[in-house]
Design a protein around this motif. Structure first.
Motif, PDB file in Angstrom:
ATOM      1  N   LYS A 126       0.839  -1.206   0.000  1.00 23.36           N
ATOM      2  CA  LYS A 126       0.000   0.000   0.000  1.00 23.36           C
ATOM      3  C   LYS A 126       0.873   1.255   0.000  1.00 23.36           C
ATOM      4  O   LYS A 126       0.613   2.217  -0.730  1.00 23.36           O
ATOM      5  CB  LYS A 126      -0.923  -0.007   1.212  1.00 23.36           C
ATOM      6  CG  LYS A 126      -1.857   1.197   1.323  1.00 23.36           C
ATOM      7  CD  LYS A 126      -2.872   0.957   2.440  1.00 23.36           C
ATOM      8  CE  LYS A 126      -3.804   2.160   2.610  1.00 23.36           C
ATOM      9  NZ  LYS A 126      -3.179   3.216   3.436  1.00 23.36           N
ATOM     10  N   TYR A 129       2.646   1.473  -3.503  1.00 21.50           N
ATOM     11  CA  TYR A 129       1.749   1.911  -4.571  1.00 21.50           C
ATOM     12  C   TYR A 129       1.366   3.381  -4.406  1.00 21.50           C
ATOM     13  O   TYR A 129       1.122   4.081  -5.394  1.00 21.50           O
ATOM     14  CB  TYR A 129       0.495   1.053  -4.596  1.00 21.50           C
ATOM     15  CG  TYR A 129       0.749  -0.417  -4.869  1.00 21.50           C
ATOM     16  CD1 TYR A 129       1.892  -0.836  -5.536  1.00 21.50           C
ATOM     17  CD2 TYR A 129      -0.147  -1.395  -4.444  1.00 21.50           C
ATOM     18  CE1 TYR A 129       2.132  -2.182  -5.785  1.00 21.50           C
ATOM     19  CE2 TYR A 129       0.083  -2.739  -4.696  1.00 21.50           C
ATOM     20  CZ  TYR A 129       1.224  -3.129  -5.358  1.00 21.50           C
ATOM     21  OH  TYR A 129       1.453  -4.465  -5.593  1.00 21.50           O
ATOM     22  N   THR A 135      -0.159   4.976  -7.903  1.00 22.33           N
ATOM     23  CA  THR A 135      -1.339   4.359  -8.508  1.00 22.33           C
ATOM     24  C   THR A 135      -2.591   5.003  -7.928  1.00 22.33           C
ATOM     25  O   THR A 135      -2.781   5.025  -6.718  1.00 22.33           O
ATOM     26  CB  THR A 135      -1.332   2.842  -8.238  1.00 22.33           C
ATOM     27  OG1 THR A 135      -0.229   2.262  -8.938  1.00 22.33           O
ATOM     28  CG2 THR A 135      -2.624   2.190  -8.689  1.00 22.33           C
ATOM     29  N   TYR A 138      -6.394   1.832  -5.588  1.00 17.87           N
ATOM     30  CA  TYR A 138      -5.867   0.591  -5.043  1.00 17.87           C
ATOM     31  C   TYR A 138      -6.956  -0.108  -4.246  1.00 17.87           C
ATOM     32  O   TYR A 138      -7.599   0.497  -3.388  1.00 17.87           O
ATOM     33  CB  TYR A 138      -4.648   0.867  -4.152  1.00 17.87           C
ATOM     34  CG  TYR A 138      -4.090  -0.358  -3.452  1.00 17.87           C
ATOM     35  CD1 TYR A 138      -3.914  -1.548  -4.143  1.00 17.87           C
ATOM     36  CD2 TYR A 138      -3.740  -0.320  -2.101  1.00 17.87           C
ATOM     37  CE1 TYR A 138      -3.404  -2.670  -3.521  1.00 17.87           C
ATOM     38  CE2 TYR A 138      -3.226  -1.447  -1.465  1.00 17.87           C
ATOM     39  CZ  TYR A 138      -3.067  -2.611  -2.176  1.00 17.87           C
ATOM     40  OH  TYR A 138      -2.564  -3.735  -1.553  1.00 17.87           O
TER      41      TYR A 138
END
Length: 226
Positions: A126, A129, A135, A138
């Protein structure tokens, strides 16, 4: 400065997971259970069917993403269970190599939790990302406990998504919702319609044809002659 240099991982991320030697081919281990494999393949089939006329995305499951700022094959790679990259060419790849893809990272990542991976997926990954991949969307899903959560990147930090009245979470990047149906994570349209697999579409068409044929027979019409 290159896109990869700009997206170099911050030093405060503690990469406590060993990165083994690897080549540019996907170097991911087999999925843990048959249910994990079924879940990954289900997401892939549904999205690829829904976007069958689009050529501006790449979706994959259990495929290695190489992201070394030094463009080295043997360091810094991860293999999300499912990810989607937007604004790229739709073609077959053996792996996703960031420095060969204009510095692009996944727009959406979904991890399928297991007792072995849950802590990593909810902690290290987590953070990775959020801070390195950046990103936007998620999600994680546990097919055993049905735990389901999602996050959207806001000002560089993940903010939890709030479920709608159907219990679905909105993916801004995909323009779709994600929710649980019969114990599996599925895509839904904004209106709440389940995104089907090609097999489900074929089954529905067969059922409609059978119902129509039955109705015609009730009217003394032979459906085979139409």
């Amino acid at each position: 400065m290159s896109p990869v240099e700009e997206l170099a991982p911050p030093e405060d991320i503690q990469e406590d997971v060993i990165f083994p030697d690897g080549d540019l081919y996907s170097d991911e281990p087999p999925v843990e259970t048959e249910l994990h494999l079924e879940q990954i393949m289900l997401l892939l089939k549904c999205l690829k069917w829904l976007w069958r006329d689009r050529n501006d995305f790449y979706a994959a499951g259990n495929l290695t993403i190489y992201y070394s700022p030094r463009q080295r094959k043997s360091e810094k790679f991860r293999g999300p269970d499912f990810f989607v990259v937007l604004g790229t060419e739709r073609k077959t790849r053996k792996s996703w190599v960031v420095w060969e893809e204009d510095g692009k990272y996944p727009n959406v990542i979904i991890e399928i939790l297991s007792p072995k991976t849950a802590d990593t997926d909810q902690g290290f990954k987590k953070q990775l990302y959020q801070d390195t991949f950046r990103t936007y969307d998620y999600f994680w899903f546990d097919p055993d406990s049905l735990e389901f959560a999602g996050f959207h990147l806001v000002d560089g930090e993940y903010q939890p998504l709030v479920a709608n009245e159907r219990g679905h979470l909105w993916s801004q990047q995909l323009g779709l919702c994600l929710g649980i149906d019969r114990g599996l994570l599925r895509f839904f349209t904004p209106e709440g319609q389940l995104v089907p697999t090609p097999e489900e579409v074929a089954d529905r068409q067969t059922q409609r044809a059978e119902r129509l044929a039955a109705k015609l027979r009730e009217l003394n019409v032979n459906p085979d002659t139409i």
